[in-house]
Scaffold this motif. Structure first.
Motif, PDB file in Angstrom:
ATOM      1  N   ILE A 444       0.858  -1.183   0.000  1.00 23.21           N
ATOM      2  CA  ILE A 444       0.000   0.000   0.000  1.00 23.21           C
ATOM      3  C   ILE A 444       0.893   1.231   0.000  1.00 23.21           C
ATOM      4  N   ALA A 445       0.765   2.072  -1.012  1.00 24.97           N
ATOM      5  CA  ALA A 445       1.545   3.311  -1.122  1.00 24.97           C
ATOM      6  C   ALA A 445       0.617   4.487  -0.866  1.00 24.97           C
ATOM      7  N   ASP A 446       0.801   5.139   0.284  1.00 28.90           N
ATOM      8  CA  ASP A 446      -0.086   6.239   0.691  1.00 28.90           C
ATOM      9  C   ASP A 446       0.557   7.572   0.332  1.00 28.90           C
ATOM     10  N   GLU A 447       0.147   8.158  -0.802  1.00 27.81           N
ATOM     11  CA  GLU A 447       0.697   9.424  -1.298  1.00 27.81           C
ATOM     12  C   GLU A 447       2.230   9.355  -1.338  1.00 27.81           C
ATOM     13  N   ALA A 448       2.759   8.231  -1.840  1.00 24.36           N
ATOM     14  CA  ALA A 448       4.191   7.967  -1.729  1.00 24.36           C
ATOM     15  C   ALA A 448       5.057   8.859  -2.615  1.00 24.36           C
ATOM     16  N   VAL A 449       4.453   9.560  -3.583  1.00 24.36           N
ATOM     17  CA  VAL A 449       5.267  10.404  -4.472  1.00 24.36           C
ATOM     18  C   VAL A 449       4.771  11.841  -4.526  1.00 24.36           C
ATOM     19  N   SER A 450       3.783  12.207  -3.705  1.00 25.50           N
ATOM     20  CA  SER A 450       3.140  13.514  -3.860  1.00 25.50           C
ATOM     21  C   SER A 450       4.071  14.675  -3.530  1.00 25.50           C
TER      22      SER A 450
END
Length: 535
Positions: A444-450
């Motif tokens: 699960i990637a939670d806003e991993a690149v924002s």
């Protein structure tokens, strides 16, 4: 004569740095009422150039080694401390990326906006001016808002307060340093429109720092592209976007994800299913304010297929991150069921000590890797911590750490270094390696690149897709950026106020949205309209 003119600016780095100058020979200008967008990756010198305008460089580590900064004809580099103090917040307003760190959490909003009026000896009714500015930035109920604290406002509202504060003294120049990069697309669109309207209405020049060429296309009159402290390209918006001269500019343009989805991969057998998830947050009341209940999730259901990516999109407060935390058992659900197919049925009801198998199979990558990494622990130990805690043999774990660092394109020798020795993109790679160390079935990637630059963002997204293919991972990608979702996802669920308002194949949702909220999210995405880049 230009309002602001920077001539051959050089800012020296301390001895032992990776280069001699953080800013090396930069010359540019901003005219009255004009918007100049300064673009570049982290470390390119954008923010340092802006800070030097009003003497905000950290004096002990960085110094101006040459050049001039002329604001309204006066060299700010030769101004006294008192003159610079009068300039900051007076003739030059600043809006920073993170408004929460710029606002005092213990002071009411009205007092903080009024402070700049007192500091610069504003003549007139201070309270009336505060209310006028809060209305100008389209905040609801200014009379009530002046009594609120920063933590009681949303991210977009806090950024509006910062803009109101910066414009309260009617400056000639507004410097905005990545003011929208951490905001969801609809809030970002509102803030950009607000900045554009207010600066044009009052003839204020805007020095806008951004890494997003979609923002440039929407806002800029002229564009300055910086790389490693140098100005590598400079010209009108259309000239830079349509016919970029430098390979670096073309690289940044190519890194902007198009709002276009590829064909969905065939859906595999479900690996994670959830039905009827409900979660409410209850805030405590006080003598003057009643408590309230906020529904974060309302009967949310989803299914993730093996080898597929499910995007979860929506504005801030839509329930995306709450869903991720519930699935990871970091937050308890009020009701509903989640099944890790073939391993745990309805694992949400398990006690903490019985969740080891679930947490081995579901791993989470957070938005801010620096906050999720222990600054006192070497990164090799951070990556190894999970498998060692699960009882794996140290020799095998350390071999796995070296393998994973190579997989995320870091040298295995980096295992002996600390998180503060890496860039933001490198730290996110470390966080991905740490998650993979557990050999999960679901990532699960939670806003991993924002919060990353577009070029670094593109590298991380490519890395995740490669790892997904090699490791056979299934992924849930939580994001407010539909461009990122389109690049990564096979399926998508769109959330608003805790509810799933639309779901389906990514391509179908983008091309024919069925819900007006989805259509509004698509319309708000910064893009490069009518710009055809010629290579």
């Amino acid at each position: 004569m230009s309002l602001l003119r920077i001539e051959d600016l050089r800012i020296a780095l301390p001895k032992g740095g990776d280069r001699a100058f953080a800013v090396d020979g930069v010359s540019l200008h901003v005219d009255q009422g004009e918007t100049l967008c300064v673009v570049g990756e982290s470390g390119s010198g954008k923010s340092l150039t802006a800070s030097a305008i009003v003497g905000l460089l950290p004096s002990r580590s960085l110094r101006v080694a040459g050049g001039r900064i002329l604001f309204e004809g006066s060299d700010t580099l030769r101004m006294s401390s008192r003159e610079l103090q009068d300039l900051r917040g007076g003739r030059v307003g600043f809006v920073f990326q993170d408004p929460l760190s710029s606002l005092n959490p213990l002071e009411r909003i009205g007092k903080q906006v009024e402070e700049v009026l007192r500091q610069h000896r504003w003549t007139g009714d201070h309270r009336q001016r505060v209310l006028e500015m809060l209305s100008a930035v389209q905040l609801p109920s200014p009379e009530s808002l002046v009594e609120a604290y920063p933590w009681q406002l949303s991210g977009g509202q806090r950024q509006r307060v910062m803009i109101a504060t910066a414009l309260a003294t009617r400056p000639s120049l507004l410097v905005a340093d990545e003011p929208t990069s951490a905001l969801d697309v609809t809030t970002q669109a509102q803030i950009l429109e607000l900045l554009r309207d207010l600066t044009k209405q009052h003839g204020i020049a805007l020095f806008l720092i951004t890494h997003d060429f979609g923002v440039v296309a929407r806002m800029a009159d002229r564009v300055a592209v910086m790389k490693s402290g140098k100005l590598v390209e400079y010209g009108t918006r259309d000239a830079v976007l349509r016919t970029p001269r430098e390979a670096y500019t073309r690289k940044l343009l190519d890194a902007v994800p198009p709002l276009r989805a590829g064909p969905a991969r065939p859906a595999g057998e479900p690996v994670l299913k959830a039905t009827g998830l409900t979660k409410s947050w209850v805030t405590r009341g006080s003598l003057f304010r009643p408590g309230r209940t906020v529904a974060a999730l309302k009967n949310v259901s989803m299914s993730l297929g093996h080898g597929n990516t499910l995007a979860v999109v929506g504005e801030s407060g839509s329930g995306k991150s709450t869903l991720a935390r519930v699935l990871m058992c970091l937050t308890g659900a009020d009701s509903g069921q989640a099944d890790l197919v073939g391993i745990n049925a309805n694992y949400l009801g398990l006690r903490s000590r019985d969740l080891a198998t679930v947490r081995r199979n579901i791993q989470l990558v957070f938005q801010d890797p620096y906050a999720s990494l222990n600054p006192r622990r070497r990164i090799g130990a951070a990556v190894a911590q999970g498998p060692l805690a699960q009882g794996e043999k140290p020799g095998a774990v350390h071999a796995r750490v070296a393998e994973l660092l190579g997989k995320v394109q870091l040298d295995p020798s980096a295992a002996d270094r600390y998180p503060n020795e890496f860039s933001g993109g490198q730290r996110q790679r470390i966080a991905i390696a740490r998650a993979l160390a557990m050999r999960p079935r679901v990532l699960i990637a939670d806003e991993a690149v924002s919060a990353l630059d577009v070029s670094v963002q593109a590298e991380i997204l490519t890395l995740l897709k490669d790892i997904q293919r090699d490791e056979g991972l299934s992924m849930i990608f939580v994001t407010h950026d539909l461009r990122v979702a389109a690049r990564m996802a096979d399926q998508v669920i769109v959330m608003q106020s805790g509810c799933v308002v639309e779901q389906g194949a990514m391509q179908d949702v983008l091309t024919a949205p069925q819900h007006h909220y989805t259509a509004a999210l698509i319309d708000a995405v910064p893009s490069l309209p009518s710009i055809s880049v010629q290579q």
